[in-house]
Design an enzyme around this catalytic site. Structure first.
Site, PDB file in Angstrom:
ATOM      1  N   HIS A   1     -60.909  43.827  33.306  1.00  0.00           N
ATOM      2  CA  HIS A   1     -60.135  43.994  32.078  1.00  0.00           C
ATOM      3  C   HIS A   1     -60.933  44.943  31.185  1.00  0.00           C
ATOM      4  O   HIS A   1     -62.165  44.978  31.258  1.00  0.00           O
ATOM      5  CB  HIS A   1     -59.991  42.612  31.421  1.00  0.00           C
TER       6      HIS A   1
ATOM      7  N   ASP B   1     -66.843  37.322  33.002  1.00  0.00           N
ATOM      8  CA  ASP B   1     -65.622  37.275  32.196  1.00  0.00           C
ATOM      9  C   ASP B   1     -64.742  36.182  32.791  1.00  0.00           C
ATOM     10  O   ASP B   1     -64.118  36.375  33.836  1.00  0.00           O
ATOM     11  CB  ASP B   1     -64.943  38.644  32.254  1.00  0.00           C
TER      12      ASP B   1
ATOM     13  N   GLN C   1     -59.646  34.399  32.588  1.00  0.00           N
ATOM     14  CA  GLN C   1     -58.524  33.934  33.423  1.00  0.00           C
ATOM     15  C   GLN C   1     -58.879  32.723  34.272  1.00  0.00           C
ATOM     16  O   GLN C   1     -57.974  32.011  34.721  1.00  0.00           O
ATOM     17  CB  GLN C   1     -58.040  35.072  34.341  1.00  0.00           C
TER      18      GLN C   1
ATOM     19  N   LYS D   1     -55.679  31.166  25.883  1.00  0.00           N
ATOM     20  CA  LYS D   1     -55.116  31.157  27.242  1.00  0.00           C
ATOM     21  C   LYS D   1     -55.148  29.755  27.843  1.00  0.00           C
ATOM     22  O   LYS D   1     -54.717  29.548  28.970  1.00  0.00           O
ATOM     23  CB  LYS D   1     -55.901  32.108  28.154  1.00  0.00           C
TER      24      LYS D   1
ATOM     25  N   CYS E   1     -54.015  45.975  30.394  1.00  0.00           N
ATOM     26  CA  CYS E   1     -55.356  46.270  29.842  1.00  0.00           C
ATOM     27  C   CYS E   1     -56.401  46.334  30.954  1.00  0.00           C
ATOM     28  O   CYS E   1     -57.555  45.917  30.773  1.00  0.00           O
ATOM     29  CB  CYS E   1     -55.773  45.250  28.778  1.00  0.00           C
TER      30      CYS E   1
HETATM   31  N1  C6P Z   1     -55.885  39.358  29.102  1.00  0.00           N
HETATM   32  C1  C6P Z   1     -53.575  39.600  29.772  1.00  0.00           C
HETATM   33  O1  C6P Z   1     -52.371  39.678  29.560  1.00  0.00           O
HETATM   34  P1  C6P Z   1     -58.918  38.198  24.586  1.00  0.00           P
HETATM   35  O2  C6P Z   1     -57.778  39.143  24.294  1.00  0.00           O
HETATM   36  O3  C6P Z   1     -60.181  38.618  23.895  1.00  0.00           O
HETATM   37  O4  C6P Z   1     -58.572  36.783  24.402  1.00  0.00           O
HETATM   38  O5  C6P Z   1     -59.180  38.335  26.171  1.00  0.00           O
HETATM   39  C2  C6P Z   1     -59.453  39.563  26.757  1.00  0.00           C
HETATM   40  C3  C6P Z   1     -59.465  39.426  28.231  1.00  0.00           C
HETATM   41  C4  C6P Z   1     -60.658  39.586  28.917  1.00  0.00           C
HETATM   42  N2  C6P Z   1     -60.731  39.409  30.241  1.00  0.00           N
HETATM   43  C5  C6P Z   1     -59.665  39.071  30.981  1.00  0.00           C
HETATM   44  C6  C6P Z   1     -59.826  38.864  32.443  1.00  0.00           C
HETATM   45  C7  C6P Z   1     -58.422  38.908  30.349  1.00  0.00           C
HETATM   46  O6  C6P Z   1     -57.369  38.570  31.086  1.00  0.00           O
HETATM   47  C8  C6P Z   1     -58.303  39.118  28.962  1.00  0.00           C
HETATM   48  C9  C6P Z   1     -56.974  39.020  28.274  1.00  0.00           C
HETATM   49  C10 C6P Z   1     -54.516  39.263  28.641  1.00  0.00           C
HETATM   50  O7  C6P Z   1     -54.026  39.773  30.901  1.00  0.00           O
HETATM   51  C11 C6P Z   1     -54.232  40.071  27.417  1.00  0.00           C
HETATM   52  S1  C6P Z   1     -54.626  41.775  27.624  1.00  0.00           S
END
Ligand code: C6P
Length: 401
Positions: A117, A194, A197, A220, A357
């Site tokens: 991401h 990270d 997910q 999430k 993203c």
């Molecule tokens: N992915 C998706 O629709 P935040 O936005 O800071 O809570 O998380 C960012 C982020 C970082 N790593 C991974 C693997 C992610 O999936 C995400 C967020 C969402 O896939 C929104 S772009």
């Protein structure tokens, strides 16, 4: 066994949007009423700052905030001192990559992947530019997975940082991070995971995985937006420069210098996300009550059921049929994913379309964008049927032009 009708009673959105077919939990999960109540209760009965006041309300707010830290630390098998509340995964990962600008040197290597991401990739890309360190990509296998062998092929004495996704948000593939971490540690590199997910879908044990830093978000996993976690090993955290400077993170302040508290307060400058932390802890209690075994059994069954139904639709490209996380990523012939997603919305079906993203994933797949359906505990087999029917309807509609 998950009883979806029973579960849906815990998610107030379903009483307000009875037709909702929500298949975008990988972007953000729906919110559970006990979390909303807990946040509401904090604002209704306390609403004051933590760690500062010498009065009952402030003590109670501090107690709840620190209790939340304990709930998070137990959830991932960490120590309280290793849990830093942040704004979310993005800010957690930026904090760590930012602090490594003081540590990395020209010639050092940061191992990453095309599955990342942007929140896991871009902070390190910028840190590499600042320090003269080099970004090194693990070659993905044909399917788009990170393998331990491929990791080993790029690991070297120059590797100082390994920054990887645990589960790809675009494809749902699980990284063998425990094996990778063991190899990275043999080279004395730190591993930053990270877990945005994976945290909503599987038990994470930082002692077992042995990663050095890990990030995830509240929104999430049925919790509030605006709060997340940075886990760091205690000994490493206290070697790092603070990321921000301000209230409650300094030990002693003099006219020309200051000393810093130890983690976690060292990294929580200013008034923290108090209601967010309290809400996240409640979300974790809810997940613990349901249990990851039940969550996995249910969402995996929905994923397999849907994949089987989709396999009968001609002209569909599915990119991740073997995905460990309950995510189906696909395209329909040459029809633009945004057109399909807009059409599915007419059937009350919410999915995500675009690059998620994670643009390097699309470049790897050779497409400009994809559709992504993702499942969680409130989804039913009827949702899957409605989703598949809406995909067929959208396909027929656009092919009619
Ligand atoms: N992915 C998706 O629709 P935040 O936005 O800071 O809570 O998380 C960012 C982020 C970082 N790593 C991974 C693997 C992610 O999936 C995400 C967020 C969402 O896939 C929104 S772009």
């Amino acid at each position: 066994m998950i009883d979806v009708d029973r579960i849906r009673k815990d998610f107030p959105i379903y009483s307000k949007q009875p037709n909702l077919i929500y298949l975008d939990s990988a972007a953000s999960s729906l919110k559970v009423s006990s979390v909303i109540d807990k946040i509401d209760n904090y604002y209704q009965t306390l609403g004051v700052n933590v760690h500062r006041g010498a009065y009952d309300l402030a003590y109670e707010a501090t107690r709840l905030y620190e209790e939340a830290r304990e709930t998070v630390s137990e959830f991932i098998h960490a120590k309280n001192e290793e849990i830093i509340f942040t704004r979310g995964t993005t800010s957690s990962l930026n904090m760590i990559a930012g602090s490594y600008r003081n540590i990395l040197k020209p010639g050092d290597e940061i191992i990453t992947s095309e599955l990342e991401h942007h929140s896991s990739l871009l902070p390190w890309m910028v840190t590499a530019k600042h320090t003269g360190a080099k970004l090194v990509y693990i070659p993905l296998n044909e399917e788009g997975r990170i393998t331990v062998d491929a990791f080993q092929s790029v690991l070297s004495d120059r590797t100082k940082v390994v920054a990887l996704t645990h589960v790809s948000n675009a494809l749902g593939f699980l990284t063998q991070i425990k094996e990778i971490t063991k190899l990275a540690h043999e080279k004395k590199a730190v591993v930053i995971l990270d877990a945005a997910q994976s945290a909503p879908h599987m038990k994470l044990d930082v002692v077992d995985l042995d990663v050095d830093f890990m990030a995830f978000s509240g929104h999430k996993m049925f919790g509030p937006s605006g709060v997340g976690v940075l886990f760091g090993k205690e000994a490493l955290l206290n070697l790092l420069e603070p990321f921000e400077y301000g209230g409650e993170m300094a030990d002693e302040v003099y006219k020309d210098h200051a000393t810093w508290k130890d983690a976690p307060l060292r990294f929580e400058a200013g008034t923290p996300v108090i209601s967010g932390a309290i809400g996240l802890a409640e979300a974790i209690r809810y997940i613990n009550k349901i249990g990851f075994d039940s969550i996995h059994a249910h969402t995996h069954a929905l994923q397999q059921y849907t994949l089987e139904k989709m396999s009968h639709i001609e002209g569909l490209a599915i990119y991740n049929a073997s995905s460990e996380n309950p995510v189906i990523t696909f395209n329909i012939n040459d029809i633009h994913p945004h057109d399909i997603a807009t059409m599915l919305d007419q059937y009350h079906v919410s999915v995500r379309a675009g690059h998620h993203c994670a643009q390097l994933v699309n470049k790897f797949l050779g497409v400009s964008s994809t559709l992504r359906a993702s499942f969680h505990i409130y989804n039913s087999y009827a949702d899957c049927d409605a989703f598949v029917a809406s995909v067929i309807a959208a396909k027929n509609f656009f092919e009619g032009f």
